[in-house]
Design a protein around this motif. Structure first.
Motif, PDB file in Angstrom:
ATOM      1  N   TYR A   1       0.796  37.410 -12.821  1.00  0.00           N
ATOM      2  CA  TYR A   1      -0.057  36.535 -12.147  1.00  0.00           C
ATOM      3  C   TYR A   1      -1.537  36.448 -12.578  1.00  0.00           C
ATOM      4  O   TYR A   1      -1.980  35.314 -12.880  1.00  0.00           O
ATOM      5  CB  TYR A   1       0.061  36.668 -10.478  1.00  0.00           C
ATOM      6  N   GLN A   2      -2.148  37.735 -12.563  1.00  0.00           N
ATOM      7  CA  GLN A   2      -3.456  37.623 -12.845  1.00  0.00           C
ATOM      8  C   GLN A   2      -3.757  37.109 -14.343  1.00  0.00           C
ATOM      9  O   GLN A   2      -4.741  36.668 -14.719  1.00  0.00           O
ATOM     10  CB  GLN A   2      -3.978  38.995 -12.851  1.00  0.00           C
ATOM     11  N   THR A   3      -2.700  37.465 -15.283  1.00  0.00           N
ATOM     12  CA  THR A   3      -2.568  36.742 -16.801  1.00  0.00           C
ATOM     13  C   THR A   3      -2.557  35.374 -16.954  1.00  0.00           C
ATOM     14  O   THR A   3      -3.433  34.814 -17.444  1.00  0.00           O
ATOM     15  CB  THR A   3      -1.778  37.816 -17.511  1.00  0.00           C
ATOM     16  N   LEU A   4      -1.396  34.855 -16.212  1.00  0.00           N
ATOM     17  CA  LEU A   4      -1.375  33.421 -16.508  1.00  0.00           C
ATOM     18  C   LEU A   4      -0.460  33.005 -15.286  1.00  0.00           C
ATOM     19  O   LEU A   4       0.482  33.463 -14.847  1.00  0.00           O
ATOM     20  CB  LEU A   4      -0.607  33.272 -17.650  1.00  0.00           C
ATOM     21  N   HIS A   5      -1.003  31.906 -14.622  1.00  0.00           N
ATOM     22  CA  HIS A   5      -0.352  31.291 -13.514  1.00  0.00           C
ATOM     23  C   HIS A   5      -0.743  29.866 -13.373  1.00  0.00           C
ATOM     24  O   HIS A   5      -1.918  29.502 -13.924  1.00  0.00           O
ATOM     25  CB  HIS A   5      -0.708  31.794 -12.250  1.00  0.00           C
TER      26      HIS A   5
ATOM     27  N   ILE B   1       6.676  29.525 -15.819  1.00  0.00           N
ATOM     28  CA  ILE B   1       5.308  29.254 -16.298  1.00  0.00           C
ATOM     29  C   ILE B   1       5.015  28.833 -17.620  1.00  0.00           C
ATOM     30  O   ILE B   1       3.952  28.222 -17.850  1.00  0.00           O
ATOM     31  CB  ILE B   1       4.563  30.689 -16.065  1.00  0.00           C
ATOM     32  N   PHE B   2       5.875  29.388 -18.488  1.00  0.00           N
ATOM     33  CA  PHE B   2       5.436  29.002 -19.738  1.00  0.00           C
ATOM     34  C   PHE B   2       5.651  27.494 -20.301  1.00  0.00           C
ATOM     35  O   PHE B   2       4.899  26.766 -20.947  1.00  0.00           O
ATOM     36  CB  PHE B   2       6.150  29.788 -21.072  1.00  0.00           C
ATOM     37  N   HIS B   3       6.924  27.106 -19.608  1.00  0.00           N
ATOM     38  CA  HIS B   3       7.015  25.415 -19.951  1.00  0.00           C
ATOM     39  C   HIS B   3       5.833  24.700 -19.336  1.00  0.00           C
ATOM     40  O   HIS B   3       5.227  23.671 -19.687  1.00  0.00           O
ATOM     41  CB  HIS B   3       8.101  25.102 -19.263  1.00  0.00           C
TER      42      HIS B   3
ATOM     43  N   ASN C   1       0.948  21.478 -19.378  1.00  0.00           N
ATOM     44  CA  ASN C   1      -0.160  21.318 -18.373  1.00  0.00           C
ATOM     45  C   ASN C   1      -1.121  22.201 -18.472  1.00  0.00           C
ATOM     46  O   ASN C   1      -1.545  23.053 -17.479  1.00  0.00           O
ATOM     47  CB  ASN C   1       0.444  21.080 -16.681  1.00  0.00           C
ATOM     48  N   PRO C   2      -1.527  22.788 -19.723  1.00  0.00           N
ATOM     49  CA  PRO C   2      -2.721  23.579 -19.609  1.00  0.00           C
ATOM     50  C   PRO C   2      -3.980  23.255 -18.844  1.00  0.00           C
ATOM     51  O   PRO C   2      -4.513  24.510 -18.335  1.00  0.00           O
ATOM     52  CB  PRO C   2      -2.978  23.526 -21.228  1.00  0.00           C
ATOM     53  N   GLY C   3      -4.304  22.252 -18.349  1.00  0.00           N
ATOM     54  CA  GLY C   3      -5.566  21.968 -17.712  1.00  0.00           C
ATOM     55  C   GLY C   3      -5.212  22.352 -16.200  1.00  0.00           C
ATOM     56  O   GLY C   3      -6.168  22.554 -15.601  1.00  0.00           O
ATOM     57  N   LYS C   4      -3.943  22.501 -15.882  1.00  0.00           N
ATOM     58  CA  LYS C   4      -3.529  23.066 -14.578  1.00  0.00           C
ATOM     59  C   LYS C   4      -2.973  24.317 -14.693  1.00  0.00           C
ATOM     60  O   LYS C   4      -2.185  24.580 -13.840  1.00  0.00           O
ATOM     61  CB  LYS C   4      -2.588  22.142 -13.954  1.00  0.00           C
TER      62      LYS C   4
ATOM     63  N   ALA D   1      -2.482  24.198 -24.980  1.00  0.00           N
ATOM     64  CA  ALA D   1      -1.224  25.215 -25.069  1.00  0.00           C
ATOM     65  C   ALA D   1      -1.296  26.165 -26.241  1.00  0.00           C
ATOM     66  O   ALA D   1      -0.558  26.942 -26.305  1.00  0.00           O
ATOM     67  CB  ALA D   1      -0.184  24.143 -25.142  1.00  0.00           C
ATOM     68  N   GLY D   2      -2.295  26.048 -27.166  1.00  0.00           N
ATOM     69  CA  GLY D   2      -2.443  26.776 -28.294  1.00  0.00           C
ATOM     70  C   GLY D   2      -2.852  28.238 -27.850  1.00  0.00           C
ATOM     71  O   GLY D   2      -2.904  29.220 -28.781  1.00  0.00           O
ATOM     72  N   GLN D   3      -3.356  28.305 -26.853  1.00  0.00           N
ATOM     73  CA  GLN D   3      -3.852  29.644 -26.374  1.00  0.00           C
ATOM     74  C   GLN D   3      -2.601  30.497 -25.902  1.00  0.00           C
ATOM     75  O   GLN D   3      -2.817  31.697 -25.798  1.00  0.00           O
ATOM     76  CB  GLN D   3      -4.733  29.645 -25.108  1.00  0.00           C
ATOM     77  N   LEU D   4      -1.465  30.125 -25.684  1.00  0.00           N
ATOM     78  CA  LEU D   4      -0.222  30.689 -25.524  1.00  0.00           C
ATOM     79  C   LEU D   4       0.275  31.522 -26.864  1.00  0.00           C
ATOM     80  O   LEU D   4       0.158  31.157 -27.778  1.00  0.00           O
ATOM     81  CB  LEU D   4       0.851  29.904 -25.307  1.00  0.00           C
TER      82      LEU D   4
END
Length: 271
Positions: free
Chosen positions: A70-74, A137-139, A144-147, A158-161
């Motif tokens: 969660y702390q990494t990506l949510h 979460i990945f989808h 929606n990277p902005g959210k 999304a390129g940060q993934l």
């Protein structure tokens, strides 16, 4: 269906064709969401990415994964209630009572079962309106990277993934991992399994240091690696935790780091 030798033959053929297409679509859907049908039979209903975005503020979104994930990506604004937490049932019931909104659970993707299990437990706890965002979460982050929050900051794109290729580039087989560690006296070897998983056993003749997966506790080791130009080697339980750790290592500008493919389990399996 019996069409017979009538003028309805074409219509019957079209109906049969439509049925075949319908079966193909259903089959494709099952392949895309292999666990969905199983959980729909017990009342777990899915929500699509488009619907969740369109009515974003009408739901209480709950992340059922570990606190570190969660702390990494949510999802932006999501509440962290790990399925494994002792007070899970009470926490989700309290959130439902407090927000008066339907609960939406999610985890890592279509084959991740945590969100489904979390939804079932919420229903069993008496929560009336429960949904599951089983795309994961990945989808969501791709769409929606902005959210989406990445390491405490809003994603810009999304390129940060981290891609599968980027992750694979830092994987070593258990044998190669072992040989590199034993051949490098300056290597920093960190066992990030929790205490129960490690059970006090060192895999590398006491060269590996036990540092539970926590970015604050890893910070000094990462700094030492960069300052002293020392390679870092990480061991987790099954090769999944390091996928999340890589986001932190990348943010810190670390390049010379390696993961054991399959984690400690794979190491033991080769013995």
């Amino acid at each position: 269906m019996y069409c017979g030798r009538t003028g309805l033959g074409l219509a019957c053929a079209l109906l049969l064709s439509g049925a075949t297409v319908g079966m193909a679509v259903a089959s494709a859907d099952e392949m895309k969401f292999p666990l969905r049908a199983q959980y729909e039979t017990v009342g777990v209903k899915p929500i699509s990415t488009a619907d969740l975005l369109a009515h974003f503020n009408n739901y209480t979104i709950i992340d059922a994964r570990s606190e570190y994930e969660y702390q990494t990506l949510h999802i932006e604004g999501a509440e962290s209630v790990p399925l494994s937490s002792p007070g899970f049932d009470q926490s989700v019931k309290a959130l439902a009572d407090k927000t008066k909104k339907p609960l939406v659970f999610y985890c890592n993707g279509t084959t991740c079962e945590k969100s489904y299990k979390a939804a079932v437990r919420a229903i069993q706890s008496g929560v009336k309106q429960v949904l599951v965002y089983d795309a994961g979460i990945f989808h969501w982050a791709e769409a929606n990277p902005g959210k989406t929050d990445l390491l405490g900051k809003k994603m810009q794109s999304a390129g940060q993934l981290i891609s599968k290729a980027d992750f694979a580039a830092h994987l070593l087989s258990p044998r190669d991992f072992y040989e590199r560690v034993m051949g490098d006296p300056n290597a920093i070897v960190l066992d990030i399994r929790d205490a129960g998983q490690r059970a006090g056993v060192s895999l590398f003749q006491m060269r590996d240091v036990h540092v539970p997966l926590d970015n604050a506790r890893l910070e000094d080791w990462v700094s030492r690696s960069k300052q002293e130009n020392r390679a870092m080697f990480f061991i987790d339980a099954t090769g999944h935790q390091v996928q999340w750790l890589q986001y932190y290592l990348k943010e810190q500008g670390l390049h010379n780091y390696w993961f054991m493919k399959g984690g400690a389990k794979a190491f033991y399996d080769t013995l």
